[in-house]
Design an enzyme around this catalytic site. Structure first.
Site, PDB file in Angstrom:
ATOM      1  N   LYS A  38     -66.219  14.312  16.936  1.00 60.60           N
ATOM      2  CA  LYS A  38     -66.468  13.157  16.728  1.00 60.60           C
ATOM      3  C   LYS A  38     -67.315  12.444  17.483  1.00 60.60           C
ATOM      4  CE  LYS A  38     -61.706  13.241  14.757  1.00 60.60           C
ATOM      5  NZ  LYS A  38     -62.201  13.157  13.523  1.00 60.60           N
ATOM      6  N   TRP A  96     -51.627  11.590  12.664  1.00 65.37           N
ATOM      7  CA  TRP A  96     -51.911  12.634  13.470  1.00 65.37           C
ATOM      8  C   TRP A  96     -50.990  13.094  14.594  1.00 65.37           C
ATOM      9  CZ3 TRP A  96     -54.766  16.159  11.773  1.00 65.37           C
ATOM     10  CH2 TRP A  96     -55.736  15.979  11.012  1.00 65.37           C
ATOM     11  N   ASP A 126     -53.641  12.890  22.646  1.00 66.42           N
ATOM     12  CA  ASP A 126     -54.769  13.090  21.714  1.00 66.42           C
ATOM     13  C   ASP A 126     -55.706  12.057  21.736  1.00 66.42           C
ATOM     14  OD1 ASP A 126     -56.364  13.826  19.500  1.00 66.42           O
ATOM     15  OD2 ASP A 126     -54.684  14.032  18.159  1.00 66.42           O
TER      16      ASP A 126
END
Ligand code: PMP
Length: 347
Positions: A184, A90, A160
């Site tokens: 999430k 990511w 992030d």
């Protein structure tokens, strides 16, 4: 997953929110009812994270990958240089998206040996002088690796935290900006959160859309345009649930307990469950392992499904097994998986 209590509340309130005979999704975002929901949501978020007043909170459209583009748009207007740390998928993708907007450097901080580890020697990273920010991802969801030590850097640190915010207490003051998707640990898909220190305001590129301008949206408390009202409502309920359960120290205890159940089995049967992450960097949200063959992995997943243990396939890029143990996953769910893994290993 969402906590059961949250799903129940959504179900009950859908047809008749606070006696109005309609759902929250039908109410105006400018009206007092929704404003109160959003204000309460922000209040709980700030209190869980202990946010000082010079940090602002936003709930924006677009998920985490939209933020990959919004970061450079919002932060590289005055100084167009930034460095990106990576040790997984990511963070690299964040860099690839952002590099269209500025002069970026990608710094791979993995050590070259197995098990997979992170080189924490900042002097090895060769970060540049005079950069607008350094970006990192605190938990790499696909590889199951986390940054277990937040580096102290001269440049503002941006992170992030899509897959690890709210799993344990964290001092947000170590960062100047934290963002992520909410699906999430904070709610359902369709929203992203941004926590920004006010020193990062007024640095946007001219091309930044007003609806996605950090400075504008922070001043307007996410109401510059119509936000995802239903998503904000669900996030509010999830945050209320986290508070009621006892806050982030309780979430941390449970995360550790759940992760230990699975990692202990991995270590006990290394010839059956292969995990190549150094124990110091193992994720507490996403546990990744492979079995010795694809056939074995298929058999493992099929057997798990027969017991109601669902969605254990690894990410499509990496294959294998991925056990996601976000806050709403009860300890009992992980215990059931651990029992199944043990039986599978000794059969
Ligand atoms: N960053 C991380 C760490 C993630 O885990 C994910 C989603 N799995 C993303 C970014 C991308 O999120 P989205 O699909 O909301 O764009």
């Amino acid at each position: 997953m969402l906590p059961d209590e949250v799903r129940q509340r959504i179900h009950e309130e859908w047809l008749d929110w606070q006696g109005l005979g309609c759902s929250i999704a039908e109410l105006s975002h400018r009206g007092d009812y929704f404003r109160e929901v959003l204000q309460q949501c922000e209040k709980n978020f700030r209190s869980l994270l202990n946010l000082p007043n010079d940090y602002h909170v936003m709930f924006l459209h677009g998920g985490a990958q939209t933020q990959f583009a919004l970061l450079p748009m919002n932060l590289l207007g005055k100084n167009n240089r930034a460095d990106y740390l990576t040790y997984g998928f990511w963070a690299k993708r964040a860099y690839l998206e952002a590099k269209r907007y500025g002069d970026l450097q990608l710094v791979d901080i993995r050590t070259s040996n197995t098990p997979y580890a992170i080189d924490e020697q900042i002097e090895h990273w060769n970060l540049r002088e005079d950069i607008a920010y350094v970006h990192c991802c605190t938990n790499e969801t696909i590889e199951g690796i986390r940054l277990n030590h937040i580096p102290k850097l001269n440049a503002p640190l941006v992170a992030d935290m899509s897959s690890d915010l709210l799993i344990h207490p964290i001092d947000i003051k170590q960062f100047k900006l934290v963002y992520g998707c909410v699906q999430k640990n904070l709610g359902i898909a369709g929203l992203s959160f941004v926590i920004i220190h006010e020193s990062l305001f007024h640095q946007a590129m001219l091309l930044t859309p007003n609806t996605l301008s950090y400075t504008k949206q922070a001043y307007e408390h996410s109401l510059y345009n119509t936000p995802n009202t239903f998503g904000c409502y669900v996030t509010g309920l999830v945050l209320e649930w986290v508070q009621k359960e006892g806050g982030l120290s309780v979430m941390a205890k449970r995360s550790q307990q759940k992760a230990t159940l699975i990692y202990e089995l991995i270590d006990q049967y290394p010839e059956v469950f292969v995990n190549n992450v150094h124990p110091d960097y193992r994720s507490l949200s996403n546990i990744i392992f492979h079995l010795p063959s694809e056939e074995k992995e298929e058999a493992f997943i099929k057997g798990a499904e027969q017991r109601g243990l669902l969605f254990l396939q690894g990410h499509r890029l990496l294959g294998g097994i991925r056990v996601s143990i976000y806050n709403a996953m009860p300890v009992e769910g992980v215990q059931a998986l651990a029992e199944y893994m043990k039986e599978f290993a000794v059969q």
